[in-house]
Design an enzyme around this catalytic site. Structure first.
Site, PDB file in Angstrom:
ATOM      1  N   PRO A   1      -3.277  -8.125 -17.790  1.00 42.38           N
ATOM      2  CG  PRO A   1      -1.887  -8.917 -19.478  1.00 42.38           C
ATOM      3  CD  PRO A   1      -2.366  -7.662 -18.835  1.00 42.38           C
ATOM      4  CG  ASN A   2      -2.502 -13.828 -17.064  1.00 40.08           C
ATOM      5  OD1 ASN A   2      -3.443 -14.527 -17.425  1.00 40.08           O
ATOM      6  ND2 ASN A   2      -1.455 -13.592 -17.822  1.00 40.08           N
TER       7      ASN A   2
ATOM      8  NE  ARG B   1       0.051 -15.937 -14.068  1.00 39.90           N
ATOM      9  CZ  ARG B   1       0.752 -14.806 -14.096  1.00 39.90           C
ATOM     10  NH1 ARG B   1       0.360 -13.767 -13.403  1.00 39.90           N
ATOM     11  NH2 ARG B   1       1.828 -14.712 -14.841  1.00 39.90           N
TER      12      ARG B   1
ATOM     13  CE1 TYR C   1       3.419 -11.512 -10.214  1.00 40.42           C
ATOM     14  CE2 TYR C   1       2.871 -13.791 -10.712  1.00 40.42           C
ATOM     15  CZ  TYR C   1       3.475 -12.595 -11.059  1.00 40.42           C
ATOM     16  OH  TYR C   1       4.132 -12.490 -12.258  1.00 40.42           O
TER      17      TYR C   1
ATOM     18  CG  ASN D   1       0.392  -4.680 -11.986  1.00 34.45           C
ATOM     19  OD1 ASN D   1       1.051  -5.004 -12.961  1.00 34.45           O
ATOM     20  ND2 ASN D   1       0.373  -5.395 -10.873  1.00 34.45           N
TER      21      ASN D   1
ATOM     22  CB  ALA E   1       2.206  -9.967 -19.701  1.00 31.51           C
TER      23      ALA E   1
ATOM     24  CG  ASP F   1       2.173   5.319 -28.692  1.00 31.98           C
ATOM     25  OD1 ASP F   1       3.286   5.721 -28.271  1.00 31.98           O
ATOM     26  OD2 ASP F   1       2.031   4.732 -29.780  1.00 31.98           O
TER      27      ASP F   1
ATOM     28  CD  GLU G   1       5.989   0.544 -14.882  1.00 30.01           C
ATOM     29  OE1 GLU G   1       6.263  -0.557 -15.379  1.00 30.01           O
ATOM     30  OE2 GLU G   1       6.626   1.587 -15.142  1.00 30.01           O
TER      31      GLU G   1
ATOM     32  CG  HIS H   1       5.741  -3.956 -12.119  1.00 30.46           C
ATOM     33  ND1 HIS H   1       5.015  -4.520 -13.142  1.00 30.46           N
ATOM     34  CD2 HIS H   1       6.273  -2.816 -12.606  1.00 30.46           C
ATOM     35  CE1 HIS H   1       5.120  -3.754 -14.209  1.00 30.46           C
ATOM     36  NE2 HIS H   1       5.870  -2.714 -13.907  1.00 30.46           N
ATOM     37  CB  ILE H   2       2.664  -7.867  -7.250  1.00 29.36           C
ATOM     38  CG1 ILE H   2       1.305  -7.176  -7.409  1.00 29.36           C
ATOM     39  CG2 ILE H   2       2.706  -8.749  -6.007  1.00 29.36           C
ATOM     40  CD1 ILE H   2       0.171  -8.093  -7.789  1.00 29.36           C
ATOM     41  CB  SER H   3       7.226  -9.915  -8.472  1.00 28.53           C
ATOM     42  OG  SER H   3       7.279  -9.594  -9.853  1.00 28.53           O
TER      43      SER H   3
ATOM     44  NE  ARG I   1       8.992 -12.842 -11.722  1.00 32.10           N
ATOM     45  CZ  ARG I   1       7.752 -12.837 -12.154  1.00 32.10           C
ATOM     46  NH1 ARG I   1       6.980 -11.773 -11.990  1.00 32.10           N
ATOM     47  NH2 ARG I   1       7.247 -13.893 -12.761  1.00 32.10           N
TER      48      ARG I   1
END
Length: 151
Positions: A11-12, A19, A24, A75, A78, A88, A99, A101-103, A108
């Site tokens: 999401p997002n 954003r 990001y 990625n 959230a 699962d 996996e 993650h940009i940040s 955080r």
């Protein structure tokens, strides 16, 4: 083994570049996809690149990948911190999961420090910015090649 890699975005991420650019950056998801497609071609990988704000769609793509893919780069955004359902689905996938993650989620808010997806991931890229996708694709190619060499 398949050289197809699914790159799944949660999401997002459709708002990437717009954003919270201070976290990001200004690179859009279309830019990330273009760079991934270029690199995939160089590595001899086929790519399926998806983004959804809906958990069930990500789960459906993981299920689809079970039949065709040699790796998943995800990625979960959230959903990282909330989705046992995605965990699962990934647990039913028998090839590498990376996996992204940009940040750096560990710098955080405390709730971002826990990832359900990490319980299944073979590797985690965090804090590399959007370049983390390319690192993840390179690692996916390496894992696919290593598995092919072992058989």
């Amino acid at each position: 083994m398949s050289r197809l890699v699914y790159v799944l975005n949660g999401p997002n991420l459709n708002l990437l570049g717009k954003r919270q650019p201070q976290i990001y950056g200004h690179t859009t998801l279309a830019d990330v996809e273009a760079r991934c497609r270029t690199l995939a071609g160089e590595l001899g990988l086929e790519l399926r690149f998806h983004q959804s704000n809906r958990e069930y769609e990500i789960i459906d793509w993981v299920h689809e990948a079970r039949e065709t893919a040699g790796a998943i780069v995800i990625n979960p955004a959230a959903f990282t911190h909330t989705s046992v359902a995605i965990l699962d689905a990934l647990n039913a996938f028998d090839a590498p999961v990376i996996e992204v993650h940009i940040s750096n989620v560990h710098k955080r808010e405390a709730f971002r420090h826990h990832s359900y997806v990490t319980l299944r991931a073979d590797a985690v890229m965090a804090g590399f910015g959007t370049h983390g996708y390319e690192l993840a694709l390179r690692h996916a190619a390496h894992l696919i090649d290593a598995k092919q060499a072992a058989t």
